[in-house]
Scaffold this motif. Structure first.
Motif, short mmCIF file in Angstrom:
data_model
loop_
_atom_site.label_atom_id
_atom_site.label_comp_id
_atom_site.label_asym_id
_atom_site.label_seq_id
_atom_site.Cartn_x
_atom_site.Cartn_y
_atom_site.Cartn_z
N UNK A 178 0.83 -1.20 0.00
CA UNK A 178 0.00 0.00 0.00
C UNK A 178 0.87 1.26 0.00
N UNK A 179 1.94 1.20 0.80
CA UNK A 179 2.83 2.37 0.89
C UNK A 179 3.49 2.65 -0.45
N UNK A 180 3.99 1.59 -1.10
CA UNK A 180 4.62 1.77 -2.42
C UNK A 180 3.62 2.35 -3.41
N UNK A 181 2.38 1.84 -3.36
CA UNK A 181 1.34 2.34 -4.27
C UNK A 181 1.08 3.82 -4.03
N UNK A 182 1.01 4.21 -2.76
CA UNK A 182 0.74 5.62 -2.46
C UNK A 182 1.91 6.49 -2.92
N UNK A 183 3.14 6.05 -2.61
CA UNK A 183 4.30 6.89 -2.92
C UNK A 183 4.59 6.96 -4.41
N UNK A 184 4.42 5.82 -5.12
CA UNK A 184 4.88 5.80 -6.51
C UNK A 184 3.77 6.06 -7.52
N UNK A 185 2.54 5.76 -7.17
CA UNK A 185 1.45 5.92 -8.15
C UNK A 185 0.51 7.06 -7.74
N UNK A 186 0.05 7.02 -6.51
CA UNK A 186 -1.01 7.95 -6.11
C UNK A 186 -0.49 9.38 -5.94
N UNK A 187 0.58 9.54 -5.13
CA UNK A 187 1.03 10.90 -4.83
C UNK A 187 1.51 11.67 -6.06
N UNK A 188 2.32 11.05 -6.95
CA UNK A 188 2.72 11.82 -8.14
C UNK A 188 1.53 12.35 -8.93
N UNK A 189 0.48 11.52 -9.01
CA UNK A 189 -0.71 11.96 -9.73
C UNK A 189 -1.44 13.07 -9.00
N UNK A 190 -1.37 13.03 -7.67
CA UNK A 190 -2.12 14.00 -6.88
C UNK A 190 -1.37 15.32 -6.72
N UNK A 191 -0.11 15.36 -7.17
CA UNK A 191 0.74 16.52 -6.92
C UNK A 191 0.13 17.86 -7.36
N UNK A 192 -0.41 17.95 -8.60
CA UNK A 192 -1.01 19.23 -8.98
C UNK A 192 -2.13 19.67 -8.03
N UNK A 193 -2.96 18.71 -7.61
CA UNK A 193 -4.05 19.03 -6.68
C UNK A 193 -3.53 19.49 -5.34
N UNK A 194 -2.45 18.82 -4.87
CA UNK A 194 -1.85 19.21 -3.60
C UNK A 194 -1.30 20.64 -3.71
N UNK A 195 -0.70 20.94 -4.87
CA UNK A 195 -0.15 22.28 -5.05
C UNK A 195 -1.26 23.33 -5.12
N UNK A 196 -2.40 22.95 -5.67
CA UNK A 196 -3.54 23.88 -5.65
C UNK A 196 -3.89 24.21 -4.21
N UNK A 197 -3.91 23.19 -3.35
CA UNK A 197 -4.16 23.42 -1.93
C UNK A 197 -3.14 24.37 -1.34
N UNK A 198 -1.86 24.16 -1.71
CA UNK A 198 -0.80 25.03 -1.22
C UNK A 198 -1.00 26.47 -1.67
N UNK A 199 -1.40 26.63 -2.95
CA UNK A 199 -1.62 27.98 -3.49
C UNK A 199 -2.75 28.68 -2.73
N UNK A 200 -3.83 27.95 -2.49
CA UNK A 200 -4.96 28.53 -1.75
C UNK A 200 -4.53 28.92 -0.34
N UNK A 201 -3.71 28.05 0.28
CA UNK A 201 -3.25 28.32 1.64
C UNK A 201 -2.38 29.58 1.66
N UNK A 202 -1.49 29.70 0.67
CA UNK A 202 -0.61 30.88 0.61
C UNK A 202 -1.44 32.15 0.43
#
Lengths: 272, 328
Positions: free
Chosen positions: B217-241
């Motif tokens: 599960x950890x490998x799946x999250x780190x290698x598949x899920x998180x890279x795909x989610x990165x733009x969305x995470x950055x949107x969150x960061x932009x809103x927070x800033x």
């Protein structure tokens, strides 16, 4: 535990013929499965031979995909699933608490209904599983990737664009890439959940040819809604109806001279 | 037999005359016109307000901005338009936003991963955490300021001083780190929600494919899920800033200074801040007319800084997206 889960190909080849008839590769014994309170599989018993293509057929909701997903424990991912009975692969109960699920899934590969390549390059899609299981050097990776893409009849189409996105491939190519990805880590059993149901007839026939080819090396269990497909590619067929195994036998017999009335009605298209 | 007659099942060829079929509206549709007009007016109204505010600030503030203004550390009397500058405020605001981002992104992302990937969706614990996150977003920012003072400074900071045997208060006083952490707590819901949404948007088939290949599960999250989610995470960061850059209330008790003769050097230093400086200029000035240009200019600098921080984040996100689309 991990090493003894399934006999290694080398040993099974040595003692092959004799062992094959003695113990089936997959031995499903009185398996029942519950989603919460509802019973999705009702005491299924089934023995599958090595290097044989077995088709699971039956109307939607009959439990064939559920049973398939038991074989590599993908049902573990769903909440509220309870399984009774025993399921043995190579003589080992795969629901034993000591079983290493990672190792099990390495030995029992899976191809899904909807092709699901990773949004990475073609090369990286196949390399993913290899890297997970410790293939590190570039030369090894290259060799294994070429080997599995060749085996999945995709190499000639993609060899010049290995590093472009897998999402640029056609539906049929994507599905063959998923097959390449699954066989790259050299499983012994390949589970296919309606692998061609989303493909056009030409792509379907290519996938079917591929399955017949892969049979030489892998034990294949395929779920299909397509009667002709089951008849064309499988050696054994199991017909399920509302969670029960109605009939199991040689494909030819199931399609020409089934023992059960319900099977006959279904394969001849009278219900389902 | 040899004449070609169309089979019976073919529909009759259209025989109707042009007069019976026309698509012109019979009459003027008043309500349709009214509602499209209403939505248009509402949009214009919003744009009008925004343009008015921006124009007012730019027109009045532009003339007071100079290189001297943005690069000078002012003397204690910073109400004099000729000698004052906003360098310490630019530095202070930038630092507190950057330090906040460093804290809020990991904590928010890890929380979101727990909620979407690990926690059972139906469990009461998950429900309580979700409710807590949503309520956190509704807490007034001044309350966060008081929380920061009570928790970070008086509890964490004081205990750190005690543990480190500091003779005088180093951590147990308002500081850049505490202001940033308070802002991080405040913007946590934004990052959590944005990350959760982007994690949920990833097709379950990708996770299944990875797990079926024998990934943990950890490998799946780190290698598949998180890279795909990165733009969305950055949107969150932009809103927070964006949210944090202009906030004053949370830093009021936790780190901002009325005046400092030098730039902050250390996380335990206090800092000057653009938003707070706007408040000071507009309430503490001995001569309002003389201060007005620098007040406008300071607001403009704050707007430009927020805009610039956003642009940088958006550019990085665009690069990540492009990379994901091309290869991954």
């Amino acid at each position: 535990m991990a090493e003894t889960l399934i006999p290694k190909p080398a040993t099974s080849a040595a003692s092959g013929a004799a062992a094959k008839t003695a113990t089936p590769l997959i031995d499903i014994d009185k398996v029942s499965l519950y989603y919460g309170a509802s019973k999705a599989l009702k005491s299924i018993s089934l023995k599958l031979e090595e290097k044989v293509v077995t088709a699971f057929i039956g109307p939607s909701g009959c439990g064939k995909s559920t049973l398939l997903r038991c074989l590599n424990r993908m049902n573990d991912l769903i909440d509220n699933v309870r399984i009774e009975g025993s399921m043995r692969i190579g003589g080992h109960n795969i629901y034993d608490p000591n079983v290493d699920v990672i190792e099990l899934r390495k030995r029992v590969g899976m191809v899904f209904q909807k092709s699901n390549p990773f949004p990475k390059s073609i090369y990286e899609n196949v390399a993913y599983g290899l890297r997970l299981h410790g293939v590190k050097s570039k030369a090894d990776l290259d060799a294994r990737i070429e080997e599995s893409l060749t085996a999945s009849a995709l190499w000639d189409e993609v060899k010049d664009r290995l590093h472009s996105s897998a999402l640029g491939l056609s539906g049929g190519q994507q599905q063959r890439l998923c097959i390449a990805r699954a066989i790259a880590i050299k499983p012994e059993i390949l589970l296919m959940d309606e692998p061609a149901s989303a493909l056009d007839p030409i792509a379907t026939s290519r996938v079917e040819d591929l399955i017949l080819d892969l049979k030489k090396e892998f034990t294949i269990v395929i779920v299909t809604h397509n009667m002709q497909q089951a008849a064309r590619i499988s050696d054994q067929t199991a017909f399920f109806y509302i969670g029960e195994l109605v009939e199991y036998g040689a494909t030819q017999k199931i399609f020409t001279n089934p023992a059960q009335k319900r099977t006959e009605d279904y394969v001849s298209g009278r219900f389902g | 037999m040899n004449t070609l007659t169309p089979p019976e099942y073919l529909p009759e060829p259209p025989s109707s005359s042009p007069t019976t079929r026309h698509f012109r509206a019979e009459k003027f549709d008043f309500w349709s016109f009214f509602f499209s007009g209403l939505t248009g007016l509402a949009t214009l109204f919003i744009i009008g307000i925004l343009v008015t505010i921006l124009l007012n600030i730019i027109v009045n503030g532009w003339s007071a901005i100079s290189w001297h203004f943005v690069s000078t550390i002012p003397k204690k009397d910073f109400f004099d338009a000729n000698t004052t500058g906003v360098l310490p405020m630019i530095v202070g605001t930038s630092f507190r936003v950057i330090v906040m981002t460093i804290f809020v992104i990991p904590v928010g992302v890890i929380t979101a991963i727990y909620l979407t990937e690990y926690a059972a969706n139906t469990s009461n614990v998950t429900r309580i955490i979700r409710a807590a996150v949503n309520n956190l977003a509704g807490v007034p920012s001044i309350v966060f300021g008081l929380f920061g003072l009570g928790f970070f400074i008086n509890f964490v900071g004081k205990h750190m001083d005690a543990l480190l045997h500091n003779p005088t208060a180093v951590w147990g006083q308002p500081a850049l780190i505490w202001a940033s952490l308070t802002l991080a707590v405040m913007t946590l819901p934004v990052v959590i929600v944005a990350t959760e949404e982007s994690l949920k948007a990833i097709p379950p088939g990708l996770r299944e494919a990875s797990l079926a290949l024998g990934a943990t599960k950890l490998e799946t999250i780190l290698k598949i899920v998180l890279p795909q989610a990165l733009p969305g995470i950055m949107t969150g960061g932009i809103l927070a800033v964006s949210r944090a850059a202009g906030e004053v209330a949370p830093i009021l008790f936790t780190g901002v200074a009325y005046y400092m003769a030098s730039l902050p050097q250390h996380l335990s230093d206090q800092f000057m801040d653009l938003g707070y400086h706007v408040f000071v200029l507009s309430t503490q000035s001995p001569n309002i007319e003389q201060t007005r240009p620098i007040l406008y200019a300071t607001v403009l600098v704050l707007l430009i800084l927020t805009f610039a921080l956003n642009i940088v984040a958006i550019l990085i996100r665009a690069r990540v997206r492009k990379k994901l689309r091309a290869l991954g």
